[in-house]
Design an enzyme around this catalytic site. Sequence first.
Site, PDB file in Angstrom:
ATOM      1  N   ASP A 123      15.435  92.385  65.903  1.00  0.00           N
ATOM      2  CA  ASP A 123      16.999  92.578  65.412  1.00  0.00           C
ATOM      3  C   ASP A 123      17.661  91.561  65.681  1.00  0.00           C
ATOM      4  O   ASP A 123      19.133  91.561  65.283  1.00  0.00           O
ATOM      5  CB  ASP A 123      17.337  93.503  66.284  1.00  0.00           C
ATOM      6  CG  ASP A 123      16.838  93.110  68.105  1.00  0.00           C
ATOM      7  OD1 ASP A 123      16.912  91.585  68.119  1.00  0.00           O
ATOM      8  OD2 ASP A 123      17.555  93.696  69.333  1.00  0.00           O
ATOM      9  N   GLY A 124      17.013  90.434  65.370  1.00  0.00           N
ATOM     10  CA  GLY A 124      17.442  89.438  65.675  1.00  0.00           C
ATOM     11  C   GLY A 124      18.434  88.723  66.370  1.00  0.00           C
ATOM     12  O   GLY A 124      19.263  87.897  66.482  1.00  0.00           O
ATOM     13  N   ASP A 250       3.833  76.860  66.888  1.00  0.00           N
ATOM     14  CA  ASP A 250       5.441  77.464  65.887  1.00  0.00           C
ATOM     15  C   ASP A 250       6.142  76.744  67.134  1.00  0.00           C
ATOM     16  O   ASP A 250       7.165  76.910  67.028  1.00  0.00           O
ATOM     17  CB  ASP A 250       5.444  78.781  65.469  1.00  0.00           C
ATOM     18  CG  ASP A 250       5.290  79.922  66.431  1.00  0.00           C
ATOM     19  OD1 ASP A 250       4.165  79.867  66.852  1.00  0.00           O
ATOM     20  OD2 ASP A 250       6.174  80.293  66.914  1.00  0.00           O
ATOM     21  N   ASN A 251       5.973  76.496  68.464  1.00  0.00           N
ATOM     22  CA  ASN A 251       6.231  76.087  70.008  1.00  0.00           C
ATOM     23  C   ASN A 251       6.387  74.836  70.160  1.00  0.00           C
ATOM     24  O   ASN A 251       6.538  74.281  71.073  1.00  0.00           O
ATOM     25  CB  ASN A 251       6.581  76.911  71.030  1.00  0.00           C
ATOM     26  CG  ASN A 251       7.053  78.562  70.696  1.00  0.00           C
ATOM     27  OD1 ASN A 251       7.424  79.106  69.909  1.00  0.00           O
ATOM     28  ND2 ASN A 251       6.285  79.184  71.283  1.00  0.00           N
TER      29      ASN A 251
END
Length: 478
Positions: A123-124, A250-251
């Site tokens: 949902d962002g 990605d972190n």
Amino acid sequence: MPHKIINFDNSYINLPEIFYAPAEPTQVRGASLVRFNHALADFLNIDIADVSNHAIAELFSGNIVPNGAEPIAQAYGGHQFGHFNILGDGRAILLGETIAKDNQRYDIQLKGAGQTAFSRNGDGRAALGPVLREYLVSEFMNALNIPTTRALCFVKSGEKVQRETALDGAILTRIAKSHIRFGTFQYIAAMGNEADLKTLADYVINRHFSNIENAKNKYLELLKEITKAHAKLVANWMSIGFIHGVMNTDNASICGITIDYGPCAFMDNYNPQQVYSFIDKRGRYRYENQPNITQWNLARLAESLLPLIDNDSDKAIAIAEQVIIDFMDIYKNEYYSLMRAKLGLQKHLSGDDELVDGFLDYLSENNLDFTNSFRDLSKKINEEPYNDWYANWQKRLCQENNDKEKIIKILNQTNPAIIMRNHNIERAINAAYQLGDYTLFNEMLLASQAPFEAKPEYEYLTKPPRENEIVQNTFCGT
């Protein structure tokens, strides 16, 4: 708005479009300001003089896109628990960049600002709890001088987000030297266009590592610089008992800062195998494994850089492998330097590292609190030793040629009295959710900015959790 609030000076958007997708924040119905970091705003030359709280909330919720902003979602990939995926900013929107008082460039990003091209089925949005946690922990890390993203602003959206239950939504304005990740290089490398890979590497060198611009092999030097930065970063984490929770590539920030505070925590009782992330069923990202995972992540970054390091792939692999092998020595030097200081030692003598290991073994065997055990050393200098370790430590202090008062000062300036303990963060989150009460959040934030000061009014922040308060798992915000 009465005047221009942010002086944007955007550069990432000038890269080829493969690096990002345009992204407009999704409007919210009831934005309200919870907390604004005025000191950080001043550092960033953000001018909110005479701007109402309502206008600030509208701006940093994404309801109003400020003049000069060019909103995008960044593209990247990443190894998530060892498996590579194509990702991207699914709930974060980069408004742009600004030049701060240190003449450095900083990203301004809205986290939880709505769907982007990379949201997949998400949902962002962000829930209030994870936003509150990231605000507290990132600002605490900054107070400890550990490289980190920062929190500029915390806005409630006035809307619910659906997780296991319906929760209050929030938007965090996050500040970073940049949001470029190991996974950004992995994504571009996976696309197979070496020109784009070179463009990214050159951009990173120019923005973050200009000292190597003229090096003979600047892409090899880039790998070395990032390796050193992450050796220092994870050594800092280990010295303070911090567990990131989800050390996916990605972190992992390309500029060596702590980023993406999800299921993170600071240890209470010392346990090398401590895991806090609910989804880390096998303990991949447990406390003791963080240096190994950092080295593994760096190896994945090195793989992406190989075409730039040398045209001969075998030679590139051999050169890069040595850098990755060297990581552990750099890390251990950094780690033991920090840990010796936590014992009040400024010299480095034979047997010191074993003394550090011995204290940690003692903590583990007796199930003792990590933070308080180090802090309490300043009270034990004059006590009769009650075991072999304390006797050896006191003998070693005599070799420092410092008087006891100076050693006590060193100990108290190195070992924090206050830590962002999980049970207190959970209390602050519950008070915010259930009562709309941010008193504890604000008090913890204020206290954490002077973590080495033992003030009576903040004594509760030094205490470990009671048995019924222990938090076993934390969660990310998605």
